[in-house]
Design a protein around this motif. Structure first.
Motif, PDB file in Angstrom:
ATOM      1  N   MET A 255       0.824  -1.204   0.000  1.00 42.37           N
ATOM      2  CA  MET A 255       0.000   0.000   0.000  1.00 42.37           C
ATOM      3  C   MET A 255       0.860   1.257   0.000  1.00 42.37           C
ATOM      4  N   GLN A 256       1.976   1.193   0.709  1.00 42.12           N
ATOM      5  CA  GLN A 256       2.892   2.334   0.767  1.00 42.12           C
ATOM      6  C   GLN A 256       3.457   2.641  -0.611  1.00 42.12           C
ATOM      7  N   ALA A 257       3.848   1.596  -1.322  1.00 42.50           N
ATOM      8  CA  ALA A 257       4.398   1.791  -2.665  1.00 42.50           C
ATOM      9  C   ALA A 257       3.344   2.362  -3.608  1.00 42.50           C
ATOM     10  N   ILE A 258       2.133   1.826  -3.538  1.00 41.28           N
ATOM     11  CA  ILE A 258       1.065   2.304  -4.415  1.00 41.28           C
ATOM     12  C   ILE A 258       0.710   3.751  -4.097  1.00 41.28           C
ATOM     13  N   SER A 259       0.578   4.067  -2.819  1.00 43.26           N
ATOM     14  CA  SER A 259       0.227   5.442  -2.436  1.00 43.26           C
ATOM     15  C   SER A 259       1.323   6.413  -2.835  1.00 43.26           C
ATOM     16  N   GLY A 260       2.595   5.987  -2.731  1.00 45.37           N
ATOM     17  CA  GLY A 260       3.698   6.852  -3.146  1.00 45.37           C
ATOM     18  C   GLY A 260       3.635   7.178  -4.624  1.00 45.37           C
ATOM     19  N   MET A 261       3.337   6.167  -5.439  1.00 46.73           N
ATOM     20  CA  MET A 261       3.204   6.401  -6.878  1.00 46.73           C
ATOM     21  C   MET A 261       2.022   7.304  -7.183  1.00 46.73           C
ATOM     22  N   LEU A 262       0.909   7.090  -6.468  1.00 48.65           N
ATOM     23  CA  LEU A 262      -0.282   7.912  -6.703  1.00 48.65           C
ATOM     24  C   LEU A 262      -0.052   9.365  -6.292  1.00 48.65           C
ATOM     25  N   VAL A 263       0.750   9.575  -5.258  1.00 47.90           N
ATOM     26  CA  VAL A 263       1.078  10.944  -4.849  1.00 47.90           C
ATOM     27  C   VAL A 263       1.747  11.686  -6.001  1.00 47.90           C
ATOM     28  N   VAL A 264       2.658  11.004  -6.682  1.00 49.74           N
ATOM     29  CA  VAL A 264       3.349  11.628  -7.821  1.00 49.74           C
ATOM     30  C   VAL A 264       2.392  11.809  -8.992  1.00 49.74           C
ATOM     31  N   VAL A 265       1.637  10.764  -9.322  1.00 42.72           N
ATOM     32  CA  VAL A 265       0.729  10.799 -10.477  1.00 42.72           C
ATOM     33  C   VAL A 265      -0.331  11.887 -10.317  1.00 42.72           C
ATOM     34  N   THR A 266      -0.846  12.052  -9.077  1.00 43.45           N
ATOM     35  CA  THR A 266      -1.889  13.052  -8.826  1.00 43.45           C
ATOM     36  C   THR A 266      -1.316  14.431  -8.507  1.00 43.45           C
ATOM     37  N   ARG A 267       0.005  14.551  -8.613  1.00 41.45           N
ATOM     38  CA  ARG A 267       0.681  15.835  -8.337  1.00 41.45           C
ATOM     39  C   ARG A 267       0.415  16.318  -6.914  1.00 41.45           C
ATOM     40  N   ALA A 275      -2.155   9.730   3.599  1.00 45.04           N
ATOM     41  CA  ALA A 275      -2.268   8.271   3.670  1.00 45.04           C
ATOM     42  C   ALA A 275      -0.888   7.626   3.589  1.00 45.04           C
ATOM     43  N   HIS A 276      -0.020   8.202   2.768  1.00 47.00           N
ATOM     44  CA  HIS A 276       1.353   7.714   2.621  1.00 47.00           C
ATOM     45  C   HIS A 276       2.085   7.783   3.961  1.00 47.00           C
ATOM     46  N   ALA A 277       1.905   8.899   4.674  1.00 42.31           N
ATOM     47  CA  ALA A 277       2.540   9.058   5.990  1.00 42.31           C
ATOM     48  C   ALA A 277       1.934   8.106   7.016  1.00 42.31           C
ATOM     49  N   LEU A 278       0.613   7.907   6.963  1.00 44.00           N
ATOM     50  CA  LEU A 278      -0.063   7.008   7.900  1.00 44.00           C
ATOM     51  C   LEU A 278       0.392   5.567   7.715  1.00 44.00           C
ATOM     52  N   ILE A 279       0.488   5.135   6.465  1.00 40.82           N
ATOM     53  CA  ILE A 279       0.839   3.735   6.191  1.00 40.82           C
ATOM     54  C   ILE A 279       2.248   3.427   6.672  1.00 40.82           C
ATOM     55  N   ILE A 280       3.200   4.326   6.426  1.00 39.11           N
ATOM     56  CA  ILE A 280       4.580   4.049   6.867  1.00 39.11           C
ATOM     57  C   ILE A 280       4.648   4.029   8.389  1.00 39.11           C
ATOM     58  N   SER A 281       3.812   4.818   9.053  1.00 37.64           N
ATOM     59  CA  SER A 281       3.780   4.808  10.516  1.00 37.64           C
ATOM     60  C   SER A 281       3.275   3.467  11.024  1.00 37.64           C
ATOM     61  N   LEU A 282       2.218   2.956  10.401  1.00 38.61           N
ATOM     62  CA  LEU A 282       1.680   1.650  10.794  1.00 38.61           C
ATOM     63  C   LEU A 282       2.680   0.536  10.498  1.00 38.61           C
ATOM     64  N   LEU A 283       3.360   0.632   9.368  1.00 42.29           N
ATOM     65  CA  LEU A 283       4.370  -0.375   9.020  1.00 42.29           C
ATOM     66  C   LEU A 283       5.489  -0.389  10.056  1.00 42.29           C
ATOM     67  N   PHE A 284       5.950   0.765  10.452  1.00 39.81           N
ATOM     68  CA  PHE A 284       7.003   0.841  11.458  1.00 39.81           C
ATOM     69  C   PHE A 284       6.513   0.271  12.788  1.00 39.81           C
TER      70      PHE A 284
END
Length: 301
Positions: A255-267, A275-284
């Motif tokens: 999910m982190q990888a997908i959200s990171g790509m979407l952040v770039v794609v959606t500018r 969501a990108h920040a939340l997911i990495i926090s949960l992963l950690f």
């Protein structure tokens, strides 16, 4: 007493997540100067008179952090008194409060005197350590009545290497991501997966190097967690807390990888960025729980 301590620990854990997301929101909306260069006051006023969007974001983050600091202190003192006989409780209580205070001081210093992007990137990582410590403290509090039992695991040396190595490396990945944000390099490479506008497919400036460095580091942690999950699938399916922790970690890193790509794609869509920040926090947090299990395992498979 136990019920009250459990309830407080859950509230504090959620509050720590809000601090992480609030800090990310401040950075992503450029609200770090919302209260000028004064701290803890806002533009030198206790009650701001000139309300702006940036001021609301920054002041809200300060208020949440302050209230959470009081709750964390209360949780740490209560857990220290009630469960201080458990080996990990006192170190985790100290780490939780110490790193929360440290991140607040770094934030205050950045407001009053300014800091380099490299130092500011540490802010999120320090908050992450405090969150993970509170999370582990919460799990231990629930463990008292065996809702979480971390003493029954048997972890081999290979799995321990995966656990210790992946959490340390994930922290490095977190730092590179924070550096991307503070250097405003999120769109330095607007294409996925490479900087196609760079000569010879190599980054052309420092921001592109930072962005591609983060992408490379993030790809490697995905591969590492996938390998660790395969190892858990082969050897640890009988130990549910190990197996399912790695399964959750794999889902989160995907999910982190997908959200990171979407952040770039959606500018830089704000919701996706948070969501990108939340997911990495949960992963950690999941990797921190695996680390707790590894430190408690006395035997090897």
């Amino acid at each position: 007493m136990k019920r009250g301590l459990k309830g407080l620990s859950v509230i504090v854990t959620l509050a720590m997540l809000l601090i992480l997301l609030g800090g990310a929101l401040v950075t992503k909306t450029g609200s770090g100067d919302g209260c000028g260069d004064s701290w803890p006051l806002c533009n030198g006023e206790l009650i701001p008179s000139n309300i702006t969007f940036e001021l609301v974001i920054e002041l809200s983050h300060r208020l949440v952090s302050g209230a959470s600091g009081i709750l964390v202190l209360l949780l740490c003192v209560w857990a220290w008194i009630a469960l201080g006989h458990i080996r990990e409780v006192r170190p985790l209580a100290f780490i939780s409060f110490f790193f929360l205070v440290l991140q607040a001081l770094i934030g205050a210093a950045a407001v009053m005197w300014g800091q380099s992007d490299a130092v500011l990137a540490l802010h999120f990582g320090i908050s992450l350590i405090s969150f993970a410590s509170v999370l582990l403290l919460t799990l231990i509090i629930f463990e008292v009545d065996k809702k979480f039992d971390a003493d029954s695991v048997v972890i081999g040396s290979t799995m321990k290497k995966h656990i210790y190595g992946s959490i340390l490396y994930t922290y490095v990945v977190v730092y590179t991501g924070a550096l991307v944000r503070h250097k405003e390099a999120s769109l330095a490479c607007p294409d996925i997966p490479f900087c196609s506008n760079a000569a010879g497919w190599l980054p052309g400036d420092i921001n592109q190097w930072i962005q591609m460095g983060h992408r490379t580091a993030a790809t490697l942690i995905f591969v590492w967690i996938l390998i660790a999950f395969i190892h858990a699938f082969k050897h640890y399916r009988d130990q549910k807390n190990i197996y399912y922790s790695w399964l959750i970690a794999l889902v989160l890193v995907t999910m982190q990888a997908i959200s990171g790509m979407l952040v770039v794609v959606t500018r830089l869509n704000l919701g996706l960025a948070l969501a990108h920040a939340l997911i990495i926090s949960l992963l950690f947090g999941v990797l921190s729980y695996l680390t707790l299990l590894a430190t408690r395992s006395k035997r090897t498979k």
